[in-house]
Design an enzyme around this catalytic site. Structure first.
Site, PDB file in Angstrom:
ATOM      1  N   ASN A  90     -66.476-122.846  38.447  1.00  0.00           N
ATOM      2  CA  ASN A  90     -67.003-124.206  38.464  1.00  0.00           C
ATOM      3  C   ASN A  90     -67.938-124.235  39.661  1.00  0.00           C
ATOM      4  O   ASN A  90     -67.494-124.206  40.813  1.00  0.00           O
ATOM      5  CB  ASN A  90     -65.889-125.245  38.618  1.00  0.00           C
ATOM      6  CG  ASN A  90     -66.415-126.680  38.554  1.00  0.00           C
ATOM      7  OD1 ASN A  90     -67.617-126.919  38.695  1.00  0.00           O
ATOM      8  ND2 ASN A  90     -65.521-127.632  38.352  1.00  0.00           N
ATOM      9  N   ASP A 113     -77.646-127.954  31.904  1.00  0.00           N
ATOM     10  CA  ASP A 113     -77.443-129.145  31.086  1.00  0.00           C
ATOM     11  C   ASP A 113     -78.077-130.355  31.772  1.00  0.00           C
ATOM     12  O   ASP A 113     -77.774-130.647  32.922  1.00  0.00           O
ATOM     13  CB  ASP A 113     -75.937-129.388  30.895  1.00  0.00           C
ATOM     14  CG  ASP A 113     -75.664-130.343  29.747  1.00  0.00           C
ATOM     15  OD1 ASP A 113     -76.389-131.349  29.632  1.00  0.00           O
ATOM     16  OD2 ASP A 113     -74.737-130.097  28.968  1.00  0.00           O
ATOM     17  N   LYS A 117     -77.593-139.068  29.968  1.00  0.00           N
ATOM     18  CA  LYS A 117     -77.111-140.416  30.264  1.00  0.00           C
ATOM     19  C   LYS A 117     -77.000-140.626  31.778  1.00  0.00           C
ATOM     20  O   LYS A 117     -76.512-139.751  32.494  1.00  0.00           O
ATOM     21  CB  LYS A 117     -75.741-140.647  29.624  1.00  0.00           C
ATOM     22  CG  LYS A 117     -75.755-140.702  28.108  1.00  0.00           C
ATOM     23  CD  LYS A 117     -74.371-140.998  27.573  1.00  0.00           C
ATOM     24  CE  LYS A 117     -74.366-141.060  26.049  1.00  0.00           C
ATOM     25  NZ  LYS A 117     -72.995-141.323  25.523  1.00  0.00           N
ATOM     26  N   ASP A 149     -86.444-126.936  30.808  1.00  0.00           N
ATOM     27  CA  ASP A 149     -87.436-127.497  29.897  1.00  0.00           C
ATOM     28  C   ASP A 149     -87.468-129.024  29.991  1.00  0.00           C
ATOM     29  O   ASP A 149     -88.126-129.681  29.183  1.00  0.00           O
ATOM     30  CB  ASP A 149     -87.165-127.058  28.454  1.00  0.00           C
ATOM     31  CG  ASP A 149     -85.750-127.385  27.991  1.00  0.00           C
ATOM     32  OD1 ASP A 149     -84.939-127.851  28.821  1.00  0.00           O
ATOM     33  OD2 ASP A 149     -85.434-127.151  26.803  1.00  0.00           O
TER      34      ASP A 149
END
Length: 218
Positions: A90, A113, A117, A149
């Site tokens: 992690n 990632d 939100k 990206d």
């Protein structure tokens, strides 16, 4: 085969316990061989390509999803890539357990990632403590290579790494302050290939630890 979850919450109690283990260099590799690490490797297409291209180098793929790691280990064994290892981490909890200080030549953080939100932004991987940990584990002249990206994510990473409060860690942007690196001197990950097929931009950053010259090659 059971589908592996694409997203997990790294802030859940299950993942906040230190469980990472140190990476042991395979005995068949030279004691001083280069070490490169893919952070958040997922299916590890980049790590597999990199390990195959550089058999003299130790390539390590790290991820929080242990089913991904198990599958990758099976594939590495099938392809006889003894210079490719996988381990749990992690990143914001126990990355400093995995490697000794000043032992890594290059970290690759590829298409992290975006957690789109706003309520999930706190799950984004790059934060000041992680930047300092990665710098401490890089050899002088070692590199942090980042690609995304999503422009907002790339800009947020750049703002974190180049924050004046982190000047003491010694990262130097090889494209110049607040500059993106053009082209890709490394193998292309599956995500990068998809991005380019869509004729979309890859936002790349290359940071070297210390006031060093631009890396001469991959």
């Amino acid at each position: 085969m059971r589908k592996i979850r694409q997203h997990v919450n790294p802030l859940s109690a299950h993942f906040m316990v230190t469980r990472a283990q140190p990476v042991a260099r395979p005995p068949e590799l030279a004691p001083g061989c280069p070490i490169e690490v893919e952070l958040g490797c997922a299916d590890a297409e980049f790590s597999f390509a990199r390990a195959a291209a550089r058999p003299d180098m130790l390539m390590v793929g790290l991820d929080i999803r242990e089913p991904c790691l198990a599958r990758n280990r099976v594939r590495a064994a099938e392809e006889r890539l003894s210079n490719l290892l996988f381990g749990y981490v992690n990143l914001n909890v126990d990355i400093d357990v995995v490697f000794a200080p000043a032992s890594v030549d290059r970290f690759h953080l590829l298409f992290p990632d975006p957690w789109v939100k706003k309520s999930h932004h706190k799950r984004r991987v790059i934060e000041p403590a992680l930047v300092a940990s990665l710098a401490a584990q890089l050899r002088p002249g070692g590199e942090l290579h980042v690609a995304s990206d999503v422009f907002d994510v790339a800009l947020e990473i750049m703002a974190t790494v180049e924050d004046p409060s982190l000047a003491h860690v010694g990262f130097v942007n090889q494209a110049g302050p607040w500059g993106f690196w053009r082209g890709n001197p490394f193998e292309a990950s599956r995500r990068e290939q998809t991005t380019l097929r869509r004729e979309q931009r890859v936002w790349r950053m290359r940071y070297v630890r210390g006031d060093m010259a631009v890396p001469t090659g991959p």
